[in-house]
Scaffold this motif. Structure first.
Motif, PDB file in Angstrom:
ATOM      1  N   ALA A 124       0.787  -1.285   0.082  1.00 38.69           N
ATOM      2  CA  ALA A 124      -0.072   0.058   0.059  1.00 38.69           C
ATOM      3  C   ALA A 124       1.039   1.387  -0.084  1.00 38.69           C
ATOM      4  CB  ALA A 124      -0.821   0.053   1.221  1.00 38.69           C
ATOM      5  N   TYR A 125       2.123   0.936  -0.457  1.00 38.63           N
ATOM      6  CA  TYR A 125       2.990   2.388  -0.214  1.00 38.63           C
ATOM      7  C   TYR A 125       2.909   3.477  -1.423  1.00 38.63           C
ATOM      8  CZ  TYR A 125       5.685  -1.479   1.848  1.00 38.63           C
ATOM      9  OH  TYR A 125       5.942  -2.434   2.629  1.00 38.63           O
ATOM     10  N   ASN A 126       2.094   3.074  -2.533  1.00 37.02           N
ATOM     11  CA  ASN A 126       1.630   4.159  -3.438  1.00 37.02           C
ATOM     12  C   ASN A 126       0.194   3.990  -3.297  1.00 37.02           C
ATOM     13  OD1 ASN A 126       4.247   4.880  -4.142  1.00 37.02           O
ATOM     14  ND2 ASN A 126       4.557   3.168  -5.098  1.00 37.02           N
ATOM     15  N   TYR A 127      -0.557   3.813  -2.340  1.00 35.37           N
ATOM     16  CA  TYR A 127      -1.886   3.819  -2.266  1.00 35.37           C
ATOM     17  C   TYR A 127      -2.552   5.354  -2.736  1.00 35.37           C
ATOM     18  CZ  TYR A 127      -6.675   4.380  -0.309  1.00 35.37           C
ATOM     19  OH  TYR A 127      -8.018   5.090  -0.186  1.00 35.37           O
ATOM     20  N   ASN A 128      -3.467   5.425  -3.632  1.00 33.46           N
ATOM     21  CA  ASN A 128      -3.828   6.733  -3.925  1.00 33.46           C
ATOM     22  C   ASN A 128      -5.238   7.056  -3.822  1.00 33.46           C
ATOM     23  OD1 ASN A 128      -4.587   9.139  -5.427  1.00 33.46           O
ATOM     24  ND2 ASN A 128      -4.048   8.346  -7.494  1.00 33.46           N
ATOM     25  N   LYS A 129      -5.777   7.698  -2.574  1.00 35.56           N
ATOM     26  CA  LYS A 129      -6.950   7.916  -2.387  1.00 35.56           C
ATOM     27  C   LYS A 129      -8.097   8.391  -3.529  1.00 35.56           C
ATOM     28  CE  LYS A 129      -9.869   9.542   1.252  1.00 35.56           C
ATOM     29  NZ  LYS A 129      -9.992  10.447   2.616  1.00 35.56           N
ATOM     30  N   GLU A 130      -7.431   8.968  -4.392  1.00 32.11           N
ATOM     31  CA  GLU A 130      -8.268   9.504  -5.431  1.00 32.11           C
ATOM     32  C   GLU A 130      -8.799   8.436  -6.328  1.00 32.11           C
ATOM     33  OE1 GLU A 130      -8.791  12.813  -5.397  1.00 32.11           O
ATOM     34  OE2 GLU A 130      -7.821  12.902  -3.384  1.00 32.11           O
ATOM     35  N   ALA A 131      -8.197   7.389  -6.269  1.00 35.76           N
ATOM     36  CA  ALA A 131      -8.457   6.179  -7.229  1.00 35.76           C
ATOM     37  C   ALA A 131      -9.424   5.472  -6.632  1.00 35.76           C
ATOM     38  CB  ALA A 131      -7.222   5.483  -7.736  1.00 35.76           C
ATOM     39  N   ASP A 132     -10.010   5.657  -5.480  1.00 33.12           N
ATOM     40  CA  ASP A 132     -10.911   4.919  -4.856  1.00 33.12           C
ATOM     41  C   ASP A 132     -12.225   4.810  -5.566  1.00 33.12           C
ATOM     42  OD1 ASP A 132      -9.266   4.502  -2.836  1.00 33.12           O
ATOM     43  OD2 ASP A 132     -10.155   5.437  -1.241  1.00 33.12           O
ATOM     44  N   VAL A 133     -12.882   3.570  -5.863  1.00 35.05           N
ATOM     45  CA  VAL A 133     -14.147   3.348  -6.426  1.00 35.05           C
ATOM     46  C   VAL A 133     -15.389   3.503  -5.405  1.00 35.05           C
ATOM     47  CG1 VAL A 133     -15.424   1.822  -7.744  1.00 35.05           C
ATOM     48  CG2 VAL A 133     -12.747   2.260  -8.449  1.00 35.05           C
ATOM     49  N   MET A 134     -15.105   2.665  -4.272  1.00 30.51           N
ATOM     50  CA  MET A 134     -15.868   2.670  -3.315  1.00 30.51           C
ATOM     51  C   MET A 134     -15.053   2.396  -2.091  1.00 30.51           C
ATOM     52  SD  MET A 134     -17.971  -0.916  -3.050  1.00 30.51           S
ATOM     53  CE  MET A 134     -18.929  -0.728  -4.578  1.00 30.51           C
ATOM     54  N   ARG A 135     -15.755   2.654  -0.734  1.00 31.17           N
ATOM     55  CA  ARG A 135     -15.174   2.518   0.630  1.00 31.17           C
ATOM     56  C   ARG A 135     -16.357   2.621   1.568  1.00 31.17           C
ATOM     57  NH1 ARG A 135     -10.758   6.033   3.581  1.00 31.17           N
ATOM     58  NH2 ARG A 135      -9.481   5.463   1.811  1.00 31.17           N
ATOM     59  N   PHE A 136     -16.396   1.636   2.573  1.00 30.74           N
ATOM     60  CA  PHE A 136     -17.299   1.492   3.523  1.00 30.74           C
ATOM     61  C   PHE A 136     -16.699   0.615   4.817  1.00 30.74           C
ATOM     62  CE2 PHE A 136     -17.726  -2.024   0.391  1.00 30.74           C
ATOM     63  CZ  PHE A 136     -17.684  -3.055   1.082  1.00 30.74           C
ATOM     64  N   ASP A 137     -17.574   0.924   5.752  1.00 36.88           N
ATOM     65  CA  ASP A 137     -16.894   0.045   6.944  1.00 36.88           C
ATOM     66  C   ASP A 137     -17.934  -1.044   7.380  1.00 36.88           C
ATOM     67  OD1 ASP A 137     -15.199   2.362   7.652  1.00 36.88           O
ATOM     68  OD2 ASP A 137     -16.461   3.667   8.798  1.00 36.88           O
ATOM     69  N   VAL A 138     -17.168  -2.060   7.670  1.00 38.97           N
ATOM     70  CA  VAL A 138     -17.843  -3.305   8.181  1.00 38.97           C
ATOM     71  C   VAL A 138     -17.434  -3.636   9.335  1.00 38.97           C
ATOM     72  CG1 VAL A 138     -18.068  -4.297   5.877  1.00 38.97           C
ATOM     73  CG2 VAL A 138     -15.899  -4.699   6.997  1.00 38.97           C
ATOM     74  N   PRO A 139     -18.053  -4.381  10.255  1.00 38.90           N
ATOM     75  CA  PRO A 139     -17.757  -4.577  11.793  1.00 38.90           C
ATOM     76  C   PRO A 139     -16.877  -6.027  11.958  1.00 38.90           C
ATOM     77  CG  PRO A 139     -19.852  -5.422  11.339  1.00 38.90           C
ATOM     78  CD  PRO A 139     -19.652  -4.782   9.984  1.00 38.90           C
ATOM     79  N   THR A 140     -15.839  -5.776  13.041  1.00 34.37           N
ATOM     80  CA  THR A 140     -14.968  -7.056  12.984  1.00 34.37           C
ATOM     81  C   THR A 140     -15.721  -8.148  13.961  1.00 34.37           C
ATOM     82  OG1 THR A 140     -13.856  -6.022  14.709  1.00 34.37           O
ATOM     83  CG2 THR A 140     -12.926  -5.792  12.784  1.00 34.37           C
ATOM     84  N   GLN A 141     -15.360  -9.393  13.842  1.00 35.09           N
ATOM     85  CA  GLN A 141     -15.973 -10.492  14.759  1.00 35.09           C
ATOM     86  C   GLN A 141     -14.627 -11.202  15.506  1.00 35.09           C
ATOM     87  OE1 GLN A 141     -17.752 -13.046  11.936  1.00 35.09           O
ATOM     88  NE2 GLN A 141     -19.150 -11.578  11.558  1.00 35.09           N
TER      89      GLN A 141
END
Length: 182
Positions: A124-141
């Motif tokens: 994830a060293y060059n991760y580019n937030k501008e290229a996000d298509v979707m983003r959402f939260d999910v709970p952990t178990q």
């Protein structure tokens, strides 16, 4: 005699090339975090997820090796990738046909799942937030007493719906998926 010398020279060169190739193949060592692929299909839509499987090896995983609050490649080596041959709903939002990178931001009680359009990334060293298509939260178990030694991603499919399951150590995350009728 000259033709015998050429023939013998040819055989020596050929044998040397063969030996070099054999030794080169033996020198390759397997990755500590091997590649894995999981797939599922419904009607004409095929989903393939490619990732690398790090192992726990006695380490503290979430909040340790994988720090909370930071973008993670969701596995090891190259960023995890998902390929779809048809549109699906992921957590209720439409994800169009194509290939995407998957990143996550682990937290103790929830993860942010990120679908990103940039491919071929190392980590994830060059991760580019501008290229996000979707983003959402999910709970952990938190699964008491269960320890997944290798990082594991799988699909739990029930006809036209499925859960994308991400599991490692004592943590499991389920992302709901629904296939769309064509």
């Amino acid at each position: 005699m000259n033709s015998r010398f050429r023939y013998l020279t040819f055989l020596i060169i050929l044998f040397s090339a063969f030996q070099s190739n054999v030794f080169a193949q033996e020198a390759v060592t397997p990755r500590p975090s091997p590649a894995a692929i999981v797939t599922m299909k419904y009607d004409e839509t095929y989903v393939k997820l490619t990732y690398s499987q790090p192992h726990k090896r006695g380490r503290d995983i979430f909040g340790g090796l994988v720090p909370y609050g930071h973008v993670w490649r969701t596995g090891a080596n190259e960023a995890t990738e998902i390929t779809l041959t048809g549109d699906i709903l992921m957590n209720g939002d439409t994800l169009k046909t194509g290939t995407y990178s998957i990143f996550t931001i682990p937290q103790k009680n929830q993860w942010t799942l990120i679908i990103n359009a940039e491919l071929g990334q190392w980590g994830a060293y060059n991760y580019n937030k501008e290229a996000d298509v979707m983003r959402f939260d999910v709970p952990t178990q938190h699964i008491q007493g269960t320890v997944w030694e290798p990082f594991t991603i799988t699909f739990e499919q029930k006809n036209d719906t499925a859960d994308l399951m991400i599991m490692w150590d004592q943590t499991r995350v389920a992302i709901p998926i629904q296939f769309l009728k064509e």
